[in-house]
Design a protein around this motif. Structure first.
Motif, PDB file in Angstrom:
ATOM      1  N   THR A 115       0.824  -1.206   0.000  1.00  0.00           N
ATOM      2  CA  THR A 115       0.000   0.000   0.000  1.00  0.00           C
ATOM      3  C   THR A 115       0.859   1.258   0.000  1.00  0.00           C
ATOM      4  O   THR A 115       0.583   2.229  -0.730  1.00  0.00           O
ATOM      5  CB  THR A 115      -0.927   0.000   1.219  1.00  0.00           C
ATOM      6  N   PHE A 116       1.909   1.249   0.790  1.00  0.00           N
ATOM      7  CA  PHE A 116       2.815   2.407   0.831  1.00  0.00           C
ATOM      8  C   PHE A 116       3.465   2.636  -0.530  1.00  0.00           C
ATOM      9  O   PHE A 116       3.580   3.776  -1.004  1.00  0.00           O
ATOM     10  CB  PHE A 116       3.875   2.175   1.907  1.00  0.00           C
ATOM     11  N   THR A 117       3.882   1.521  -1.165  1.00  0.00           N
ATOM     12  CA  THR A 117       4.502   1.647  -2.489  1.00  0.00           C
ATOM     13  C   THR A 117       3.512   2.222  -3.506  1.00  0.00           C
ATOM     14  O   THR A 117       3.857   3.094  -4.312  1.00  0.00           O
ATOM     15  CB  THR A 117       4.992   0.277  -2.954  1.00  0.00           C
ATOM     16  N   LEU A 118       2.250   1.738  -3.453  1.00  0.00           N
ATOM     17  CA  LEU A 118       1.239   2.262  -4.379  1.00  0.00           C
ATOM     18  C   LEU A 118       0.991   3.742  -4.137  1.00  0.00           C
ATOM     19  O   LEU A 118       0.841   4.531  -5.087  1.00  0.00           O
ATOM     20  CB  LEU A 118      -0.060   1.467  -4.223  1.00  0.00           C
ATOM     21  N   GLN A 119       0.934   4.142  -2.861  1.00  0.00           N
ATOM     22  CA  GLN A 119       0.719   5.563  -2.561  1.00  0.00           C
ATOM     23  C   GLN A 119       1.867   6.409  -3.104  1.00  0.00           C
ATOM     24  O   GLN A 119       1.635   7.492  -3.668  1.00  0.00           O
ATOM     25  CB  GLN A 119       0.587   5.747  -1.050  1.00  0.00           C
ATOM     26  N   GLN A 120       3.091   5.924  -2.953  1.00  0.00           N
ATOM     27  CA  GLN A 120       4.230   6.673  -3.487  1.00  0.00           C
ATOM     28  C   GLN A 120       4.148   6.776  -5.008  1.00  0.00           C
ATOM     29  O   GLN A 120       4.447   7.832  -5.593  1.00  0.00           O
ATOM     30  CB  GLN A 120       5.535   5.978  -3.061  1.00  0.00           C
ATOM     31  N   GLN A 121       3.721   5.693  -5.655  1.00  0.00           N
ATOM     32  CA  GLN A 121       3.587   5.743  -7.117  1.00  0.00           C
ATOM     33  C   GLN A 121       2.489   6.709  -7.541  1.00  0.00           C
ATOM     34  O   GLN A 121       2.646   7.457  -8.514  1.00  0.00           O
ATOM     35  CB  GLN A 121       3.283   4.337  -7.646  1.00  0.00           C
ATOM     36  N   VAL A 122       1.359   6.709  -6.801  1.00  0.00           N
ATOM     37  CA  VAL A 122       0.269   7.638  -7.124  1.00  0.00           C
ATOM     38  C   VAL A 122       0.728   9.080  -6.956  1.00  0.00           C
ATOM     39  O   VAL A 122       0.429   9.954  -7.788  1.00  0.00           O
ATOM     40  CB  VAL A 122      -0.954   7.338  -6.231  1.00  0.00           C
ATOM     41  N   ILE A 123       1.468   9.348  -5.883  1.00  0.00           N
ATOM     42  CA  ILE A 123       1.976  10.705  -5.659  1.00  0.00           C
ATOM     43  C   ILE A 123       2.917  11.110  -6.791  1.00  0.00           C
ATOM     44  O   ILE A 123       2.834  12.230  -7.325  1.00  0.00           O
ATOM     45  CB  ILE A 123       2.689  10.776  -4.298  1.00  0.00           C
ATOM     46  N   ALA A 124       3.795  10.187  -7.195  1.00  0.00           N
ATOM     47  CA  ALA A 124       4.726  10.490  -8.290  1.00  0.00           C
ATOM     48  C   ALA A 124       3.974  10.744  -9.592  1.00  0.00           C
ATOM     49  O   ALA A 124       4.306  11.669 -10.346  1.00  0.00           O
ATOM     50  CB  ALA A 124       5.719   9.335  -8.462  1.00  0.00           C
ATOM     51  N   ILE A 125       2.929   9.944  -9.855  1.00  0.00           N
ATOM     52  CA  ILE A 125       2.139  10.133 -11.086  1.00  0.00           C
ATOM     53  C   ILE A 125       1.409  11.474 -11.050  1.00  0.00           C
ATOM     54  O   ILE A 125       1.346  12.190 -12.055  1.00  0.00           O
ATOM     55  CB  ILE A 125       1.152   8.960 -11.254  1.00  0.00           C
ATOM     56  N   ASN A 126       0.856  11.837  -9.895  1.00  0.00           N
ATOM     57  CA  ASN A 126       0.176  13.134  -9.785  1.00  0.00           C
ATOM     58  C   ASN A 126       1.141  14.285 -10.028  1.00  0.00           C
ATOM     59  O   ASN A 126       0.795  15.267 -10.703  1.00  0.00           O
ATOM     60  CB  ASN A 126      -0.466  13.255  -8.406  1.00  0.00           C
TER      61      ASN A 126
END
Length: 292
Positions: A115-126
């Motif tokens: 979940t933490f990794t996905l959140q970091q990826q979402v933040i990077a994509i945003n």
């Protein structure tokens, strides 16, 4: 091998089968077994015989008190075993639970990490999307500025083309004027003012048999924007409008006329002042006249 050695070897084998060797005899037996494969086979046979000895003795009924003591001892041993099982059973049952808890903990940790990794990826994509949006806005602004600049250049180019067309027309008119004025055989006719207070005149250059002619005017006063000078050809019966013009600040103007037939077939020319919106008024002011 001497008889004494053979007797000692047999003694070692028998003691080994009965399990009564001390460390010194055990070392001597190992040397015998290494040295003689026959001795090893004989030792195995002796051990089998020793194992069968208890079954060779006749059954004997033990005394009652001995049997009672034996049964008590057996009961005590069974009680001790059950106690040991009861003590050890919780640990056996807790092991699967501990394994389950450990597995569940591992799954929870993995899910948290995922979940933490996905959140970091979402933040990077945003963040990447925001940068792209800013770049697109800048590009759109640049395109808009480029289109405005292109529109201005197009308008400026159209203005230059109009100026160039007027210059070409003026050059062509001046060349025609020069050809009329300087060519041999040209006929000149003068236009005079109809009023004594008007110091204006005109000179008409024409060729007999040609439909074109050039008229140069001077001394005419500039008119209001809603009025123009108009040039007329007349044959005594019909009057034909042959062009209109304005003068510059010095009162000069040049007019190239193209008549519907040879200019020399007309007998009179004139210049009138007329409204711009009414090219054929019933009453007009004639300010210049001439005869052909």
């Amino acid at each position: 091998m001497h008889d004494s050695d053979t007797e000692q070897e047999q003694s070692l084998l028998a003691a080994a089968a009965l399990g009564s060797l001390d460390p010194t005899d055990l070392a001597a037996l190992e040397q015998v077994l290494v040295r003689s494969p026959t001795a090893r086979s004989e030792l195995d046979q002796l051990r089998e015989v020793v194992a069968l000895l208890p079954y060779a003795a006749p059954p004997i009924t033990p005394p009652a008190h001995v049997r009672a003591l034996l049964m008590e001892r057996i009961a005590a041993d069974q009680a001790a075993r059950r106690s040991s099982k009861s003590v050890s059973s919780p640990s056996r049952t807790s092991r699967p639970m501990l394994a389950s808890l450990f597995s569940l903990t591992v799954v929870i940790v993995l899910l948290g990490w995922f979940t933490f990794t996905l959140q970091q990826q979402v933040i990077a994509i945003n963040e990447t999307n925001q940068r792209l949006l800013v770049a697109i806005e800048q590009l759109q602004a640049s395109v808009t500025a480029g289109e405005e600049r292109q529109s201005q250049l197009t308008t400026q180019l159209a203005s230059y083309e109009q100026q160039l067309a007027r210059l070409n027309e003026q050059i062509a008119q001046e060349r025609l004027l020069v050809s009329f004025v300087s060519a041999p055989g040209v006929a000149t006719r003068e236009l005079r003012p109809t009023r004594g207070d008007l110091a204006a005149r005109g000179e008409m250059y024409m060729y007999p048999g040609e439909t074109q002619a050039v008229v140069i005017f001077s001394g005419l006063p500039p008119l209001e924007p809603d009025r123009i000078y108009r040039f007329w050809l007349s044959d005594g019966v019909q009057r034909i409008a042959a062009g209109s013009f304005q003068v510059d600040a010095t009162g000069l103007a040049t007019l190239v006329i193209t008549a519907p037939r040879e200019v020399n077939t007309f007998t009179e020319v004139m210049v009138t002042v007329e409204p711009v919106t009414n090219p054929t008024p019933d009453v007009v002011e004639v300010i210049l006249t001439g005869t052909l």
